[in-house]
Write an enzyme that holds these catalytic residues in place. Structure first.
Site, PDB file in Angstrom:
ATOM      1  N   ASP A   1       0.901  -1.185  -0.004  1.00  0.00           N
ATOM      2  CA  ASP A   1      -0.082  -0.076  -0.052  1.00  0.00           C
ATOM      3  C   ASP A   1       0.861   1.207   0.046  1.00  0.00           C
ATOM      4  O   ASP A   1       1.980   1.241   0.368  1.00  0.00           O
ATOM      5  CB  ASP A   1      -0.706  -0.103   1.247  1.00  0.00           C
ATOM      6  CG  ASP A   1      -2.066   0.957   1.050  1.00  0.00           C
ATOM      7  OD1 ASP A   1      -2.213   1.379  -0.061  1.00  0.00           O
ATOM      8  OD2 ASP A   1      -2.736   1.192   2.145  1.00  0.00           O
TER       9      ASP A   1
ATOM     10  N   ASN B   1     -10.105  -2.448  -6.079  1.00  0.00           N
ATOM     11  CA  ASN B   1      -9.211  -1.445  -7.145  1.00  0.00           C
ATOM     12  C   ASN B   1      -9.823  -1.056  -8.434  1.00  0.00           C
ATOM     13  O   ASN B   1      -9.542  -0.205  -9.140  1.00  0.00           O
ATOM     14  CB  ASN B   1      -7.725  -2.138  -7.364  1.00  0.00           C
ATOM     15  CG  ASN B   1      -6.896  -1.958  -6.295  1.00  0.00           C
ATOM     16  OD1 ASN B   1      -6.127  -2.543  -6.108  1.00  0.00           O
ATOM     17  ND2 ASN B   1      -7.309  -1.112  -5.341  1.00  0.00           N
TER      18      ASN B   1
END
Length: 222
Positions: free
Chosen positions: A1, A49
């Site tokens: 991340d 995503n």
């Protein structure tokens, strides 16, 4: 991340952060081999995503293609087996073909298993596993009262792979973010205030060191 934030802090486009994220993944793969780990799972693209801008999603797909095309020969040579976990059925055809090729060409490798979570979400994985078991119940090959944890584990994308001992979360976030929800029930977590592109050999080794310094009780008493 943290790929996008890494790029933003440097005044760069988000795709630059994702490229550096691939470089960090390569470092992690090498360190896992150095440490003698048997399994490494990298979370590269989540089911959530898809909500990102189309241009960013396309860039992430292209990076996955580039990674496999450029690194597959090396991974074969280094005796690393690739497994892709996630919903492969909904991937673009060209990505699905590359994923199948990577798994096929490394199937006989036994150095260590590299799992790449791509188009993966823990809840989606559980949904697909429950649906598979429901089909068995519906066709009469399994009775509801016979369903065990082992049945569910076998229906997951990670079937045949041990549950993770350690989960490392980068970028200063302190949440599991839909990652290996079933498998990580008793994993140790290490949270790092470093964006993934800056994740180094030293960070990896330190996280493993923290793991070995902890006492694991699995709900029992010692």
């Amino acid at each position: 991340d943290g790929n996008g934030r890494w790029a933003k802090d440097r005044g760069l486009p988000r795709v630059a952060g994702h490229r550096e994220g691939v470089a960090a993944a390569r470092r992690a793969i090498e360190v896992a081999k150095e440490l003698g780990l048997t399994h490494l799972t990298l979370y590269s693209f989540s089911t959530e995503n898809w909500r990102r801008p189309e241009t960013e999603v396309r860039s992430l797909m292209d990076l996955m293609k580039q990674f496999i095309e450029s690194d597959l020969e090396r991974l074969v040579r280094e005796n690393i087996r690739i497994r892709i976990i996630g919903d492969k059925a909904t991937l673009p055809a060209d990505i699905r073909d590359l994923v199948d090729r990577a798994e096929r060409e490394t199937a006989d490798n036994d150095g260590y298993i590299l799992q790449i979570a791509f188009n993966y979400g823990g809840r989606d994985e559980l949904r697909r596993a429950v649906a598979a078991i429901a089909h068995q119940v519906a066709d009469g090959s399994l009775r509801p009262e016979e369903v065990t944890e082992a049945h569910l584990a076998a229906a997951l994308d990670t079937s045949g792979v041990p549950d993770p001992d350690l989960v490392i979360r980068t970028s200063g976030e302190h949440r599991v973010s839909n990652f290996l929800l079933w498998q990580a029930a008793y994993a140790e977590y290490v949270f790092l205030d470093v964006y993934w592109p800056d994740f180094s050999r030293e960070h990896f080794i330190d996280a493993v060191g923290q793991y070995y310094g902890r006492e694991r009780r699995y709900g029992g008493r010692k």
